[in-house]
Design a protein around this motif. Structure first.
Motif, mmCIF file in Angstrom:
data_model
loop_
_atom_site.group_PDB
_atom_site.id
_atom_site.type_symbol
_atom_site.label_atom_id
_atom_site.label_comp_id
_atom_site.label_asym_id
_atom_site.label_seq_id
_atom_site.Cartn_x
_atom_site.Cartn_y
_atom_site.Cartn_z
ATOM 1 N N ALA A 24 0.837 -1.202 0.000
ATOM 2 C CA ALA A 24 0.000 0.000 0.000
ATOM 3 C C ALA A 24 0.872 1.253 0.000
ATOM 4 O O ALA A 24 2.057 1.203 0.340
ATOM 5 C CB ALA A 24 -0.892 0.001 1.229
ATOM 6 N N THR A 25 0.288 2.368 -0.402
ATOM 7 C CA THR A 25 0.956 3.666 -0.211
ATOM 8 C C THR A 25 0.010 4.581 0.563
ATOM 9 O O THR A 25 -1.200 4.512 0.320
ATOM 10 C CB THR A 25 1.316 4.355 -1.549
ATOM 11 O OG1 THR A 25 0.170 4.358 -2.376
ATOM 12 C CG2 THR A 25 2.468 3.670 -2.226
ATOM 13 N N PRO A 26 0.503 5.451 1.426
ATOM 14 C CA PRO A 26 1.892 5.469 1.871
ATOM 15 C C PRO A 26 2.326 4.107 2.429
ATOM 16 O O PRO A 26 1.482 3.340 2.880
ATOM 17 C CB PRO A 26 1.904 6.552 2.952
ATOM 18 C CG PRO A 26 0.478 6.847 3.279
ATOM 19 C CD PRO A 26 -0.353 6.404 2.149
ATOM 20 N N ILE A 27 3.618 3.836 2.373
ATOM 21 C CA ILE A 27 4.135 2.511 2.724
ATOM 22 C C ILE A 27 3.956 2.245 4.224
ATOM 23 O O ILE A 27 4.512 2.969 5.052
ATOM 24 C CB ILE A 27 5.640 2.421 2.343
ATOM 25 C CG1 ILE A 27 5.826 2.734 0.855
ATOM 26 C CG2 ILE A 27 6.203 1.050 2.702
ATOM 27 C CD1 ILE A 27 7.278 3.015 0.449
ATOM 28 N N PRO A 28 3.169 1.213 4.585
ATOM 29 C CA PRO A 28 2.892 0.979 6.011
ATOM 30 C C PRO A 28 4.028 0.234 6.737
ATOM 31 O O PRO A 28 4.435 -0.853 6.337
ATOM 32 C CB PRO A 28 1.620 0.127 5.990
ATOM 33 C CG PRO A 28 1.609 -0.531 4.653
ATOM 34 C CD PRO A 28 2.451 0.278 3.708
ATOM 35 N N ILE A 29 4.516 0.860 7.789
ATOM 36 C CA ILE A 29 5.557 0.238 8.629
ATOM 37 C C ILE A 29 4.976 0.107 10.037
ATOM 38 O O ILE A 29 4.504 1.093 10.610
ATOM 39 C CB ILE A 29 6.834 1.115 8.656
ATOM 40 C CG1 ILE A 29 7.399 1.286 7.244
ATOM 41 C CG2 ILE A 29 7.883 0.513 9.593
ATOM 42 C CD1 ILE A 29 8.524 2.320 7.141
ATOM 43 N N GLY A 30 4.978 -1.103 10.583
ATOM 44 C CA GLY A 30 4.362 -1.345 11.890
ATOM 45 C C GLY A 30 5.268 -0.929 13.041
ATOM 46 O O GLY A 30 6.476 -1.166 13.005
#
Ligand code: LEU
Length: 392
Positions: A24-30
């Motif tokens: 996905a964008t924006p790029i999901p970072i947990g």
């Protein structure tokens, strides 16, 4: 029965990322850290560091023009909370990587889930032995205590050259504390000091009379503590209140200004080895820049756990940018599973210039870091705030 099995299978399938999932964008970072519970004393610092990184890295263009979006999931302070947060991030939020969890105790429970989902984990604060060994997709940017902790003992010996008798105390219900104490105990032997008593406690304890009585009875001239923030803060306080006058070395769990209100003025002079110091800005422009931005955003200097969380986000973003450079393909055009695998490899190549200085990640996932520090706590007259003042 058959129907239940089919329904269950469908639910399980839905929980796994479909093969065709794109990034996905924006790029999901947990970001899976402790935002509640006692462990939030550390987690709040991590949230501050991570948010600052998101803001600054996006302002600088994100990943070659594509923004990142941090997805926060509260792990609270235990294993169940971390497992739940990891599952949500992996299956629902479809993150490209997970930064977390706060405690090694939680990492041993939650990281195998990310490893099975072939999603990179970047530990921002796990310092126990055995973290990278959890699996191929598990790495960390927090230097293990085996590399950091002995420095504080050497500093104590410099302050008091006739030092000999050491009392060791640790939280036996916490994986990192139990690991760190073995590092301390080995170093005590190697440095020619003598362990005169080993005392255990729980991270939930508030009354340390038994342990302090044993320390006083053993006539120790150095106390070494491995625990978390609230317990260790109370332990330091009670040691002083009951008359202990010798040196105190605190482990990684005492490396937080959020501990200061717990022991107040009695925190003074505790020695702590650190993987980051805001006092060490001169040799490192990245640190200088970071410390100034942190100060401007939060009206206080950055603590180690903030700097490490910031660095973890930075490392993930730089590793993503490297993938685009090497493949000529935008992150958003990757399938999620492919990107997660590529990111795991990319994280382990090259070096990163972070607020902690230059670091890299070995193929095993272990961090490689050069500079460490020892600071001592100096409290302000208000008895609530203070600072880690660099001593070496
Ligand atoms: N270093 C600790 C651990 O590995 C966590 C820190 C936040 C005190 O569990």
């Amino acid at each position: 029965m058959k129907r239940i099995v089919i329904a269950l299978a469908l639910v399980l399938c839905a929980a796994q990322p479909a093969l065709a999932d794109k990034v996905a964008t924006p790029i999901p970072i947990g970001i899976a850290v402790a935002q509640t519970s006692n462990v939030a004393l550390f987690g709040q610092e991590q949230v501050n560091g991570a948010k600052l990184a998101e803001e600054r890295l996006n302002a600088a263009g994100g990943v070659n023009g594509t923004k990142i979006a941090l997805v926060f999931q509260d792990t609270a302070g235990d294993e169940a909370g971390a497992v739940n947060a990891f599952q949500n991030l992996l299956n629902r939020d479809k993150v490209v990587a997970i930064i977390g969890p706060t405690l090694s105790q939680q990492a041993f429970a939650a990281n195998p889930i990310a490893d099975r989902a072939k999603t990179p984990v970047v530990g921002p604060s796990n310092t126990a032995k055995g973290i990278p060994e959890i699996g191929e997709f598990v790495g960390r940017i927090s230097a293990p205590m085996t590399q950091v902790a002995p420095n504080s003992l050497k500093q104590a010996m410099k302050i008091k050259p006739d030092l000999k008798r050491v009392a060791v105390l640790y939280a036996q219900n916490d994986a990192f504390s139990s690991s760190e104490t073995t590092t301390f105990q080995d170093a005590i032997k190697e440095l020619g000091l003598e362990t005169v008593t080993v005392q255990k406690f729980q991270t939930t304890d508030t009354d340390f009379t038994t342990q302090v009585t044993a320390v006083l009875g053993a006539n120790a001239d150095l106390v070494v503590i491995s625990g978390l923030a609230a317990d260790s803060g109370n332990l330091v306080k009670q040691l002083r209140q009951l008359g202990y006058k010798g040196l105190i070395v605190g482990g990684n769990g005492l490396n937080s200004p959020n501990m200061f209100p717990v022991c107040g003025a009695l925190c003074n002079d505790v020695l702590v080895a650190q993987a980051y110091s805001p006092g060490a800005v001169d040799k490192n422009p990245v640190n200088k820049d970071f410390a100034a931005a942190f100060e401007a955003a939060y009206k206080k200097g950055p603590a180690q756990f903030s700097a490490q969380a910031y660095a973890a986000v930075q490392v993930v973003v730089e590793a993503l940018a490297k993938i685009e450079k090497e493949t000529g393909k935008k992150i958003a055009d990757f399938e999620l599973a492919d990107l997660r695998a590529a990111l795991n490899k990319s994280l382990r190549t090259g070096t990163y210039l972070t607020p902690m200085g230059e670091i890299s990640m070995a193929p095993s996932g272990e961090v490689q870091q050069k500079d460490f520090y020892v600071s001592k706590i100096v409290m302000n007259p208000d008895g609530k705030t203070g600072a880690f003042v660099l001593v070496s």
